[in-house]
Design an enzyme around this catalytic site. Structure first.
Site, PDB file in Angstrom:
ATOM      1  CE  LYS A  92     -18.812  -8.814  43.969  1.00 28.48           C
ATOM      2  NZ  LYS A  92     -20.053  -8.038  43.927  1.00 28.48           N
ATOM      3  NE  ARG A 111     -21.969  -0.537  44.184  1.00 28.96           N
ATOM      4  CZ  ARG A 111     -21.664  -1.436  43.275  1.00 28.96           C
ATOM      5  NH1 ARG A 111     -20.437  -1.525  42.834  1.00 28.96           N
ATOM      6  NH2 ARG A 111     -22.577  -2.234  42.804  1.00 28.96           N
ATOM      7  NE  ARG A 114     -16.267 -13.790  31.820  1.00 30.72           N
ATOM      8  CZ  ARG A 114     -16.855 -12.946  32.664  1.00 30.72           C
ATOM      9  NH1 ARG A 114     -17.526 -11.903  32.209  1.00 30.72           N
ATOM     10  NH2 ARG A 114     -16.759 -13.150  33.951  1.00 30.72           N
ATOM     11  NE  ARG A 132     -20.179  -9.614  28.381  1.00 29.72           N
ATOM     12  CZ  ARG A 132     -20.672  -9.291  29.560  1.00 29.72           C
ATOM     13  NH1 ARG A 132     -21.949  -9.306  29.766  1.00 29.72           N
ATOM     14  NH2 ARG A 132     -19.874  -8.955  30.553  1.00 29.72           N
ATOM     15  NE  ARG A 160     -16.757  -3.885  35.280  1.00 30.25           N
ATOM     16  CZ  ARG A 160     -17.291  -5.087  35.041  1.00 30.25           C
ATOM     17  NH1 ARG A 160     -17.062  -5.684  33.882  1.00 30.25           N
ATOM     18  NH2 ARG A 160     -18.035  -5.677  35.941  1.00 30.25           N
TER      19      ARG A 160
END
Ligand SMILES: [Zn+2]
Length: 213
Positions: free
Chosen positions: A13, A88, A123, A156, A167
């Site tokens: 995004k 949101r 990642r 991370r 999430r």
């Protein structure tokens, strides 16, 4: 051109917002940045926000609305703006309608959850030089070791598979009603966010250029 960009975490995004902002000469507004700016500058409102955050509270919709109302009056918003990370929930969307006098288009970037999980959970980053890798799409020459500085790569906490899943769940339950709200107004344009960044932005730009001809 008053736009809203909606997409799950990891959908790209922010990158798309930057490209669109540059292409159309419109402001890229992220409410996270707005809040940070206000607290960094220690304005009257900023100090109030710091108080709220320090006491563990959530910054109310009213405050964010007030910040947005101020922000969209700035010169760089004359040609329009693209909102990233807001609204949101439906009540924020309704408030936004009052502030902006109506949004023109809602750009929805869709990516399957499995793809997001693969993207994010793969990642790895170098704790020493901050170089980013992906175990599948951009692996280091030798596994787990940074090409540039030889340090051991880390994952991370945010990129942990369970964290990503949580999430995504929060994202879906919060934004589904917002998307529905804008669908009923006929404003949603949905794009598949699974291809190359350039290809996706070209599609979005083409659609917008036809809409705002
Ligand atoms: Zn390194």
């Amino acid at each position: 051109m008053k736009l809203i960009l909606i997409g799950c975490p990891g959908a790209g995004k922010g990158t798309q917002a930057k490209i669109l902002s540059k292409h159309f000469g419109i402001a890229h507004i992220s409410t996270g940045d707005l809040l940070r700016e206000e607290t960094n500058n220690k304005t009257e409102l900023g100090l109030k926000i710091i108080d709220i955050m320090n006491s563990g509270g959530l910054v109310s919709d009213d405050i964010v609305s007030a910040l947005l109302a101020k922000r969209i009056k700035k010169d760089d918003c004359k040609k329009g703006y693209i909102l990233d990370g807001y609204p949101r929930n439906v009540s924020q969307a309704e408030g936004l309608n009052d502030i902006t006098g109506g949004i023109d288009k809602v750009i929805l970037i869709s990516v399957e959850d499995d793809k997001i999980i693969e993207r994010m959970a793969g990642r790895r980053s170098c704790p020493k030089c901050a170089q980013m890798y992906h175990i599948k799409y951009n692996p280091p020459k030798s596994e787990g070791i940074c090409d540039s500085c030889g340090a051991e790569l880390i994952q991370r906490k945010d990129d942990n598979e369970q964290t990503v899943k949580n999430r995504l769940e929060v994202y879906h339950s919060n934004t589904a009603p917002v998307i529905e709200y804008y669908r009923q107004k006929g404003l949603v344009c949905e794009f598949n966010g699974e291809g190359e960044i350039e290809k996706i932005s070209r599609e979005i730009i083409n659609t917008l250029e036809q809409t705002f001809k």
